[in-house]
Scaffold this motif. Sequence first.
Motif, mmCIF file in Angstrom:
data_model
loop_
_atom_site.group_PDB
_atom_site.id
_atom_site.type_symbol
_atom_site.label_atom_id
_atom_site.label_comp_id
_atom_site.label_asym_id
_atom_site.label_seq_id
_atom_site.Cartn_x
_atom_site.Cartn_y
_atom_site.Cartn_z
ATOM 1 N N MET A 54 36.816 47.049 -13.753
ATOM 2 C CA MET A 54 36.680 47.778 -15.014
ATOM 3 C C MET A 54 36.814 46.820 -16.200
ATOM 4 S SD MET A 54 35.956 50.791 -14.077
ATOM 5 C CE MET A 54 36.091 51.662 -15.605
ATOM 6 N N GLY A 55 37.722 45.837 -16.090
ATOM 7 C CA GLY A 55 37.883 44.842 -17.149
ATOM 8 C C GLY A 55 36.630 44.017 -17.337
ATOM 9 N N TYR A 56 36.026 43.627 -16.231
ATOM 10 C CA TYR A 56 34.783 42.850 -16.278
ATOM 11 C C TYR A 56 33.691 43.647 -16.991
ATOM 12 C CZ TYR A 56 30.685 40.317 -14.643
ATOM 13 O OH TYR A 56 29.508 39.626 -14.584
ATOM 14 N N ASP A 57 33.533 44.923 -16.610
ATOM 15 C CA ASP A 57 32.518 45.769 -17.250
ATOM 16 C C ASP A 57 32.828 45.996 -18.727
ATOM 17 O OD1 ASP A 57 30.997 46.014 -14.976
ATOM 18 O OD2 ASP A 57 31.760 47.991 -14.438
ATOM 19 N N ALA A 58 34.084 46.283 -19.029
ATOM 20 C CA ALA A 58 34.468 46.544 -20.431
ATOM 21 C C ALA A 58 34.201 45.317 -21.296
ATOM 22 C CB ALA A 58 35.937 46.952 -20.512
ATOM 23 N N LEU A 59 34.565 44.144 -20.804
ATOM 24 C CA LEU A 59 34.337 42.914 -21.566
ATOM 25 C C LEU A 59 32.842 42.685 -21.775
ATOM 26 C CD1 LEU A 59 35.356 40.325 -22.925
ATOM 27 C CD2 LEU A 59 35.349 39.242 -20.649
ATOM 28 N N GLY A 60 32.060 42.810 -20.714
ATOM 29 C CA GLY A 60 30.618 42.612 -20.832
ATOM 30 C C GLY A 60 29.969 43.600 -21.785
ATOM 31 N N LEU A 61 30.344 44.873 -21.673
ATOM 32 C CA LEU A 61 29.782 45.894 -22.564
ATOM 33 C C LEU A 61 30.151 45.631 -24.020
ATOM 34 C CD1 LEU A 61 30.429 49.043 -20.376
ATOM 35 C CD2 LEU A 61 28.184 48.204 -21.086
ATOM 36 N N MET A 62 31.398 45.263 -24.251
ATOM 37 C CA MET A 62 31.860 45.013 -25.619
ATOM 38 C C MET A 62 31.168 43.780 -26.208
ATOM 39 S SD MET A 62 33.764 46.260 -27.993
ATOM 40 C CE MET A 62 35.241 47.104 -27.505
ATOM 41 N N ALA A 118 35.367 35.848 -16.676
ATOM 42 C CA ALA A 118 34.179 35.114 -17.105
ATOM 43 C C ALA A 118 32.970 36.024 -16.963
ATOM 44 C CB ALA A 118 33.996 33.859 -16.265
ATOM 45 N N VAL A 119 32.167 36.110 -18.013
ATOM 46 C CA VAL A 119 30.969 36.944 -18.015
ATOM 47 C C VAL A 119 29.770 36.060 -18.326
ATOM 48 C CG1 VAL A 119 29.791 38.847 -19.174
ATOM 49 C CG2 VAL A 119 32.252 38.984 -18.761
ATOM 50 N N ASN A 120 28.781 36.075 -17.439
ATOM 51 C CA ASN A 120 27.533 35.360 -17.685
ATOM 52 C C ASN A 120 26.591 36.334 -18.390
ATOM 53 O OD1 ASN A 120 25.072 34.084 -17.676
ATOM 54 N ND2 ASN A 120 25.284 33.293 -15.596
ATOM 55 N N MET A 121 26.493 36.199 -19.688
ATOM 56 C CA MET A 121 25.711 37.130 -20.496
ATOM 57 C C MET A 121 24.214 37.041 -20.190
ATOM 58 S SD MET A 121 27.981 38.711 -22.336
ATOM 59 C CE MET A 121 27.025 39.435 -23.651
ATOM 60 N N ASP A 122 23.738 35.918 -19.707
ATOM 61 C CA ASP A 122 22.309 35.747 -19.418
ATOM 62 C C ASP A 122 21.912 36.374 -18.088
ATOM 63 O OD1 ASP A 122 21.930 34.303 -21.790
ATOM 64 O OD2 ASP A 122 22.530 32.442 -20.814
ATOM 65 N N ALA A 123 22.819 36.395 -17.125
ATOM 66 C CA ALA A 123 22.475 36.843 -15.780
ATOM 67 C C ALA A 123 22.684 38.343 -15.580
ATOM 68 C CB ALA A 123 23.302 36.078 -14.754
ATOM 69 N N LEU A 124 23.512 38.947 -16.388
ATOM 70 C CA LEU A 124 23.825 40.358 -16.191
ATOM 71 C C LEU A 124 23.262 41.195 -17.316
ATOM 72 C CD1 LEU A 124 27.486 39.961 -15.001
ATOM 73 C CD2 LEU A 124 25.474 40.406 -13.606
ATOM 74 N N ASP A 125 22.871 42.403 -16.964
ATOM 75 C CA ASP A 125 22.318 43.320 -17.952
ATOM 76 C C ASP A 125 23.357 44.374 -18.296
ATOM 77 O OD1 ASP A 125 20.807 44.907 -19.582
ATOM 78 O OD2 ASP A 125 19.537 45.693 -17.986
ATOM 79 N N PHE A 126 24.027 44.178 -19.398
ATOM 80 C CA PHE A 126 25.006 45.147 -19.860
ATOM 81 C C PHE A 126 24.371 46.142 -20.828
ATOM 82 C CE2 PHE A 126 27.803 41.695 -18.533
ATOM 83 C CZ PHE A 126 28.689 42.410 -17.745
ATOM 84 N N THR A 127 23.049 46.109 -20.946
ATOM 85 C CA THR A 127 22.377 47.004 -21.882
ATOM 86 C C THR A 127 21.929 48.295 -21.215
ATOM 87 O OG1 THR A 127 20.234 45.981 -21.456
ATOM 88 C CG2 THR A 127 21.544 45.077 -23.277
ATOM 89 N N ILE A 161 39.464 40.404 -28.265
ATOM 90 C CA ILE A 161 38.376 41.345 -28.532
ATOM 91 C C ILE A 161 39.006 42.670 -28.964
ATOM 92 C CG2 ILE A 161 36.272 42.431 -27.631
ATOM 93 C CD1 ILE A 161 36.093 39.435 -27.405
ATOM 94 N N PRO A 162 39.122 42.914 -30.262
ATOM 95 C CA PRO A 162 39.764 44.146 -30.733
ATOM 96 C C PRO A 162 39.104 45.398 -30.141
ATOM 97 C CG PRO A 162 39.353 42.653 -32.560
ATOM 98 C CD PRO A 162 38.656 42.079 -31.362
ATOM 99 N N GLY A 163 39.931 46.277 -29.606
ATOM 100 C CA GLY A 163 39.447 47.531 -29.042
ATOM 101 C C GLY A 163 38.946 47.433 -27.621
ATOM 102 N N GLU A 199 27.647 44.726 -27.081
ATOM 103 C CA GLU A 199 27.623 45.547 -28.297
ATOM 104 C C GLU A 199 27.800 44.689 -29.545
ATOM 105 O OE1 GLU A 199 30.600 48.792 -30.114
ATOM 106 O OE2 GLU A 199 29.754 49.337 -28.155
ATOM 107 N N ILE A 200 28.733 43.741 -29.491
ATOM 108 C CA ILE A 200 28.969 42.841 -30.627
ATOM 109 C C ILE A 200 27.701 42.033 -30.913
ATOM 110 C CG2 ILE A 200 30.239 40.784 -31.378
ATOM 111 C CD1 ILE A 200 32.673 41.945 -29.799
ATOM 112 N N THR A 201 27.077 41.514 -29.860
ATOM 113 C CA THR A 201 25.862 40.720 -30.003
ATOM 114 C C THR A 201 24.737 41.548 -30.620
ATOM 115 O OG1 THR A 201 26.476 39.357 -28.109
ATOM 116 C CG2 THR A 201 24.170 39.317 -28.751
#
Length: 149
Positions: free
Chosen positions: A39-47, A77-86, A23-25, A50-52
């Motif tokens: 912090m890695g978990y949050d950064a990955l989920g947020l990124m 591992a990030v469950n994109m459906d269960a967590l709200d990174f928005t 994941i560049p950047g 954002e890409i989505t």
Amino acid sequence: MIKVYEAIITPEESGYSVEFPDIPGCTTQGNDLEDAYLMGYDALGLMLQEITESGDSIPAATFGNKTDGAGSIAVFAVNMDALDFTERYVTVKEASDMLGVSHVRIQALIKSGDIQSEKVGTSRLINQKSVIAYQERRQGAGRPKVLEQ
């Protein structure tokens, strides 16, 4: 939808850095190993969120990354459906503008736990809902206004 990526976690002078090679950047840091993981978990989920939202394709994960010898490989591992990174975040300046206080006061509110923030990379992001909640708690606080007669 669960997304799994490798990260390289490297000890630094003051904590640990986290980098996701696929994941560049997408980099962050933590004060200790546990903080670096969170912090890695949050950064990955947020990124990934954002890409989505931008309509781009999420990069494919590769496994078997190598380090320069100083770092270690960790799997996130990030469950994109269960967590709200928005959830909306604001900068320290935006929070100070919202509350009409100085940047120093915002830092004090973060330190006291009155407003919540996260450090992502070198930036401090403040949970906008916590700023609004603080503002609502403070309604009517302070000296009573003098009423003109």
